[in-house]
Design an enzyme around this catalytic site. Structure first.
Site, PDB file in Angstrom:
ATOM      1  N   ASP A  38       0.838  -1.197   0.000  1.00 28.68           N
ATOM      2  CA  ASP A  38       0.000   0.000   0.000  1.00 28.68           C
ATOM      3  C   ASP A  38       0.878   1.255   0.000  1.00 28.68           C
ATOM      4  O   ASP A  38       1.983   1.236  -0.544  1.00 28.68           O
ATOM      5  CB  ASP A  38      -0.969  -0.041   1.188  1.00 28.68           C
ATOM      6  CG  ASP A  38      -0.257  -0.290   2.519  1.00 28.68           C
ATOM      7  OD1 ASP A  38       0.890   0.177   2.687  1.00 28.68           O
ATOM      8  OD2 ASP A  38      -0.842  -0.947   3.404  1.00 28.68           O
ATOM      9  N   SER A  39       0.412   2.337   0.620  1.00 27.27           N
ATOM     10  CA  SER A  39       1.182   3.587   0.593  1.00 27.27           C
ATOM     11  C   SER A  39       2.502   3.488   1.349  1.00 27.27           C
ATOM     12  O   SER A  39       3.429   4.249   1.088  1.00 27.27           O
ATOM     13  CB  SER A  39       0.354   4.738   1.173  1.00 27.27           C
ATOM     14  OG  SER A  39      -0.028   4.463   2.511  1.00 27.27           O
TER      15      SER A  39
END
Length: 284
Positions: free
Chosen positions: A54-55
């Protein structure tokens, strides 16, 4: 308006220009594909490491980023490919898998890191939340697929959360719309960390337990940015050093050969022969 052999006739005039452009583009594509050998592609012939997540992965090329550090570590031995998707959970990541890692790429990569859970562990009222039992199933399915694609797979757990900083970030960002309740917490993340460990044990892949390792350090909150979730530069460096300890001995930089000889050892009297002795075909 009539059509004859694929050529549109309008008002008695033939649209030859359109037909010619279309045929030219088709011919050029055919010729290009004919002369390009996918096995000689610049990237396809080199070892590859994919960092998936993810981020926390997407932002791994920021200041002191762990992805950038990994790229530097393997700069003469492998390409590090960033596949970070901010805001994604394991439910959405499973949808991506066939596009990112199609079945025909089985065995293509040297290492894939799998770093999901920070969004899954959000409070249930958020759309990114995934219940922990589903998360564990999703992660298991993801890892099983990645094991087909790569020689090695490493799972990275979500980190702890600096809740006071997270709340302050919410107030600063949303002002009057702030709920006053943190959307993530260290306690909420814990069951997801446990799920990561179980998947790693069953699938027999290493697990980088950031949740535990960070909290062993004094003032561990310094590893997180002002939003209480993402990594500070010091946290990025911590992730890299912790990940490095889990890299299998067979693929450490001091074991893997380089693509071609270093300039300092080049035989200047016969450089072409020396270079051709070092191939990147089937480098793993």
């Amino acid at each position: 308006r009539q059509e004859y052999m694929g050529v549109v006739m309008v008002g008695g005039k033939q649209m030859w220009v359109v037909a010619a452009v279309a045929f030219g583009a088709y011919f050029l594509l055919r010729q290009t594909r004919k002369h390009v050998n996918p096995n000689n592609h610049l990237f396809s012939r080199r070892r590859s490491i994919v960092i998936l997540g993810d981020s926390l992965t997407q932002r791994s090329y920021e200041d002191k980023g762990w992805g950038a550090a990994l790229t530097n570590l393997y700069n003469r031995q492998a390409d590090v490919i960033l596949r970070g998707f901010g805001g994604y959970n394991t439910r959405w990541a499973k949808i991506l898998l066939p596009r990112l890692f199609p079945e025909e790429d089985a065995g293509r990569h040297l290492l894939i890191t799998c770093f999901f859970g920070a969004n899954d562990a959000a409070i249930p009222s958020l759309p990114v939340h995934v219940p922990v039992l589903e998360y564990e199933t999703n992660l298991r399915d993801i890892v099983q697929h990645l094991k087909k694609m790569s020689r090695f797979v490493i799972i990275i757990t979500p980190p702890p959360v600096n809740e006071p900083a997270r709340l302050q970030f919410q107030i600063t960002t949303y002002h009057d719309n702030a709920t006053g309740v943190s959307d993530r917490s260290t306690e909420q993340v814990k069951p997801y960390v446990d799920a990561c460990r179980r998947v790693g044990e069953v699938q027999q892949v290493p697990v980088v337990d950031l949740w535990t390792e960070m909290q062993k350090e004094d003032n561990w909150q310094r590893f997180l940015d002002s939003d209480g979730l993402h990594f500070s530069p010091e946290g990025q460096a911590f992730v890299f050093q912790t990940l490095r300890l889990k890299i299998p001995a067979e693929m450490t930089p001091d074991v893997l050969p380089t693509d071609f000889p270093y300039g300092r050892v080049m035989d200047a009297s016969r450089p072409a022969e020396h270079i051709h002795q070092h191939t990147i075909d089937n480098p793993m």
